[in-house]
Design an enzyme around this catalytic site. Sequence first.
Site, PDB file in Angstrom:
ATOM      1  N   ALA A  25      -6.513   2.691   1.555  1.00 41.13           N
ATOM      2  CA  ALA A  25      -7.949   2.912   1.721  1.00 41.13           C
ATOM      3  C   ALA A  25      -8.251   3.480   3.098  1.00 41.13           C
ATOM      4  O   ALA A  25      -9.054   4.422   3.233  1.00 41.13           O
ATOM      5  CB  ALA A  25      -8.705   1.600   1.511  1.00 41.13           C
TER       6      ALA A  25
ATOM      7  N   SER B 184       0.859  -1.187   0.000  1.00 38.91           N
ATOM      8  CA  SER B 184       0.000   0.000   0.000  1.00 38.91           C
ATOM      9  C   SER B 184       0.894   1.235   0.000  1.00 38.91           C
ATOM     10  O   SER B 184       1.916   1.269   0.692  1.00 38.91           O
ATOM     11  CB  SER B 184      -0.886   0.020   1.252  1.00 38.91           C
TER      12      SER B 184
ATOM     13  N   HIS C 197     -10.680  -3.969  -3.724  1.00 34.96           N
ATOM     14  CA  HIS C 197     -10.782  -5.111  -4.627  1.00 34.96           C
ATOM     15  C   HIS C 197     -12.196  -5.239  -5.202  1.00 34.96           C
ATOM     16  O   HIS C 197     -12.912  -4.263  -5.336  1.00 34.96           O
ATOM     17  CB  HIS C 197     -10.300  -6.383  -3.946  1.00 34.96           C
TER      18      HIS C 197
END
Length: 247
Positions: free
Chosen positions: A114, A61, A151
Site C-alpha cells: 500500500a 507484502s 484491510h
Amino acid sequence: MTKREIKVAHSPDSDDAFMFYGLATDKLDTGELSFVHVLKDIQTLNQSAMTTREYDVTAISFHAYAYIAEHYALLPHGASIGDGYGPIVVSREIFPECEIRNKRVAIPGELTSAYLALRLHTPEFDYGVVPFDQIIDEVVKGNYDAGLLIHEGQLTYRDLGLNKVVDLGAWWKKETGLPLPMGGNAIKRDLGPELQREVSSCLRRSIQFSMDNRQDALNYAMQFARDMPVETADRFVAMWVNNSTLG
C-alpha cells in the site's frame, strides 16, 4: 509418530482467517505435518522475514518480498490482488488527491505494498507509521491529515465520517489496466523442495476448503472482523479471497 511442526504467520484479519480456516480448525488431513498459527500485523511480519526469519511460512507484502527473495520462495496461492480496487487514502477534510503531497499521512508500514502504491501515485509526502487497525482512529482524532487504509477499513471508513481521497487500486487500474497485487505467502527456501510442495499443498487445500464451505469459514473469520456486520465482512472476504488467491 512425532509430526513436523510448521510455523505459519499471518495477519489477524478476516480474509487471512478465512483462508486458513481449514488448517486452523484441524479440518484437513495434513499427514505428518502440524501447523502452528502465529498472528501478527503485516508490518511486523515484513520486518521479521527480513531479520529473524523465524516463521516457516509467512504472509508478506509483495513490496517486502523483493528484500527477502534470497531466503523465501513465493507460494503460488494465498495472494491478495485487487482488480480495480485496493488501499484507500481517507481524510476528515475533503481535498483533491493532488494535495496528498502537502499532507501528513498515517501509513501501515514502509514495506507494505500500500505504501509503495501511494509512493508511485505521490512520490513525496510526509508520513508516520501507525498499526493498520489504529489508522482510522488517528485520522478521526486529527493526529494525521489522512490515512492509508488496508484491510476492513477500506469498507468502513464512511461510518466514521471520513472521506475517500483516492482508491489506489482504481487509480492503478486506470493507469495500467492491471490488477494491483498487495500480498501473498512465502515459504523458507531451506525447507527444501519436497517439504515446500507438501506445505504448499496443505495451504492450497485450506483455501479451497474455505471457498467450498464459505459460511462456516466466514463464521470463523468473524472473530477477526473487528465488529463489522457479517454482510460487510462477507464483502471484504470476497474482495481478497477469490480464484486469483488459489493460483
